[in-house]
Design a protein around this motif. Structure first.
Motif, PDB file in Angstrom:
ATOM      1  N   GLU A  85       0.834  -1.203   0.000  1.00  0.00           N
ATOM      2  CA  GLU A  85       0.000   0.000   0.000  1.00  0.00           C
ATOM      3  C   GLU A  85       0.872   1.257   0.000  1.00  0.00           C
ATOM      4  OE1 GLU A  85      -3.438   2.039  -0.319  1.00  0.00           O
ATOM      5  OE2 GLU A  85      -3.159  -0.139  -0.373  1.00  0.00           O
ATOM      6  N   SER A 134       3.928   1.483  -1.155  1.00  0.00           N
ATOM      7  CA  SER A 134       4.571   1.594  -2.462  1.00  0.00           C
ATOM      8  C   SER A 134       3.602   2.131  -3.508  1.00  0.00           C
ATOM      9  CB  SER A 134       5.103   0.224  -2.894  1.00  0.00           C
ATOM     10  OG  SER A 134       6.075  -0.234  -1.985  1.00  0.00           O
ATOM     11  N   ARG A 135       2.337   1.723  -3.404  1.00  0.00           N
ATOM     12  CA  ARG A 135       1.351   2.238  -4.356  1.00  0.00           C
ATOM     13  C   ARG A 135       1.152   3.741  -4.189  1.00  0.00           C
ATOM     14  NH1 ARG A 135      -3.205  -2.565  -3.957  1.00  0.00           N
ATOM     15  NH2 ARG A 135      -2.120  -4.053  -5.328  1.00  0.00           N
ATOM     16  N   GLU A 154       1.947   6.527  -6.993  1.00  0.00           N
ATOM     17  CA  GLU A 154       0.978   7.542  -7.433  1.00  0.00           C
ATOM     18  C   GLU A 154       1.580   8.941  -7.311  1.00  0.00           C
ATOM     19  OE1 GLU A 154      -2.368   8.977  -9.134  1.00  0.00           O
ATOM     20  OE2 GLU A 154      -1.767   6.871  -8.905  1.00  0.00           O
ATOM     21  N   GLU A 186       7.570  -0.399  -9.360  1.00  0.00           N
ATOM     22  CA  GLU A 186       6.690  -1.419  -9.927  1.00  0.00           C
ATOM     23  C   GLU A 186       7.302  -2.806  -9.780  1.00  0.00           C
ATOM     24  OE1 GLU A 186       6.061  -0.113 -13.899  1.00  0.00           O
ATOM     25  OE2 GLU A 186       4.314   1.135 -13.382  1.00  0.00           O
ATOM     26  N   ILE A 236       6.809  -3.729  -6.206  1.00  0.00           N
ATOM     27  CA  ILE A 236       5.417  -4.116  -5.940  1.00  0.00           C
ATOM     28  C   ILE A 236       5.147  -5.521  -6.474  1.00  0.00           C
ATOM     29  CG2 ILE A 236       3.027  -3.620  -6.585  1.00  0.00           C
ATOM     30  CD1 ILE A 236       3.706  -0.670  -6.398  1.00  0.00           C
ATOM     31  N   GLN A 249       3.929  -8.566  -4.281  1.00  0.00           N
ATOM     32  CA  GLN A 249       2.691  -9.287  -4.577  1.00  0.00           C
ATOM     33  C   GLN A 249       2.953 -10.769  -4.773  1.00  0.00           C
ATOM     34  OE1 GLN A 249       1.272  -7.081  -7.949  1.00  0.00           O
ATOM     35  NE2 GLN A 249      -0.077  -5.784  -6.711  1.00  0.00           N
TER      36      GLN A 249
END
Length: 402
Positions: free
Chosen positions: A128, A130-131, A135, A173, A176, A180
């Protein structure tokens, strides 16, 4: 207590009889002044009395040994009994040790599960974060691109910033994606730790049979045991162990007794169904439940199950699905036993259903749809359905009917 009373009565009777006989014999010996082995009559009487006492004890022990298993065990089997007790105590100690080891392993698994959950929560927070950072980086990149249009003099500097931001985005990315992937591996590990490989879902039908009425308790018990054995073989086949003859399916004794009693009391043939009481996982005992239903004749071939007037046109698929739900409800109300997992009572070929949907979609106005039983149907089902579709004339409209 009855055994002890029996022994006391035997002792009293035998002692009384032999004492009486000894007294009579001693009296005769005394009166006749008999002599044994050249002894004086007085000494002979004493010997008779001693022998009588010995006979009382020997006869009492002999009769008790002959009539009582407990006395035989006390006289001749005490060593064996003590050895059996020592062996049983050793087995109990071994079982207790195995139980302790199992509890320790369970605690270790719980601890590992807790650690895995903590790791997943940490990774989720990192994802979260990293997102959010990604952004923000995208927003900064967009702002930089807007400034590039208005600031030609700073082109080289802005290009460098864009390159740095692109590198940061790619790095984030990749990070992430790595997080994931790690999260997915941990979740798969937890699912396997919690559930293992699910062979059958809860309430899934495992086996079904029809039993005639008029059975006695012995025959009803055999019928229930047979379907449980068939279910056991089914699960063993799924495990690849059908030739080993192991017992992996277990049914609650009270459930079995209730099912047997329903079969004995039945006035009509009965349907026996065995369903999974919970998710059946490879390597664990399979707990099952037995259900008993009356086997009734529901529909004969060609009977109308349900009919309705629906709207033709573009919404044909949704309308037909709703129609089939009503067919399902009417079948259940008539007594057809639904599938324990899906709740459906019948089947319709997919090609016929798609053909009916296409036909209804090409028709305008009202359409009369009928669901017809395609073959004789009993309570155990399933109901095989065929559809009859006719266009309703514009001068009148048919109403829903059963």
């Amino acid at each position: 207590m009855l055994v002890g009373l029996k022994i006391l009565i035997i002792i009293a009777i035998m002692g009384g009889l032999i004492a009486y006989m000894g007294d009579k014999l001693g009296t005769k010996v005394g009166k006749r002044r008999m002599s044994l082995f050249g002894l004086r009559p007085k000494h002979t009487s004493i010997i008779v009395t001693i022998v009588t006492g010995l006979l009382v004890a020997a006869a009492t022990v002999g009769v008790l040994t002959f009539t009582s298993q407990s006395v035989r065990t006390a006289l001749f089997g005490m060593d064996q009994l003590r050895a059996d007790m020592n062996r049983l105590n050793a087995e109990v100690s071994a079982k207790n040790e195995e139980l302790s080891k199992g509890q320790a392993l369970l605690e270790a698994n719980k601890k590992e599960l807790s650690e895995r959950l903590t790791e997943i929560e940490t990774i989720r927070k990192e994802v979260e974060t990293s997102r959010v950072e990604l952004e923000e980086a995208r927003v900064a990149r967009d702002a930089t691109e807007a400034d590039l249009v208005n600031m030609q003099a700073s082109y080289n500097e802005v290009s460098k910033k864009l390159a740095d931001l692109e590198a940061t985005r790619a790095k984030m990315e990749d990070h992430i994606a790595e997080l994931q992937s790690t999260q997915e591996r941990l979740q798969n590990g937890i699912i396997h730790l919690r559930e293992g490989t699910i062979l059958f879902q809860v309430d899934q039908l495992l086996a079904q049979a029809v039993v005639r009425n008029g059975l006695n308790e012995s025959d009803a018990t055999d019928a229930v045991n047979n379907i449980v054995n068939d279910t056991n073989q089914l699960v063993l086949r799924r495990l690849g162990l059908e030739n080993q003859g192991e017992r992996v399916v277990y049914v609650d004794r009270q459930n079995t007794e209730i099912a047997i009693q329903k079969i004995v009391d039945a006035k009509t043939p009965m349907v026996l169904q065995v369903t999974a009481a919970g998710n059946i996982i490879a390597g664990e005992p399979a707990i099952a439940t037995i259900h008993v239903y009356p086997q009734q004749f529901i529909y004969k071939s060609g009977d109308l199950i349900y009919s309705a007037v629906i709207d033709g046109g573009f919404n044909a698929q949704g309308t037909m699905i709703q129609f089939l739900k009503q067919v399902n409800e009417h079948g259940r109300e008539r007594g057809v036993i639904p599938d324990s997992l899906t709740g459906d009572i019948g089947t319709i070929p997919g090609e016929e259903l798609f053909s009916a949907i296409r036909r209804v979609s090409t028709m305008q106005g009202k359409v009369h749809v009928e669901a017809i039983a395609d073959g004789d149907t009993y309570a155990s089902g399933p109901v095989h359905i065929k559809l009859r579709i006719t266009e309703v004339p514009s001068v009148g409209v048919l109403s829903n009917s059963n």
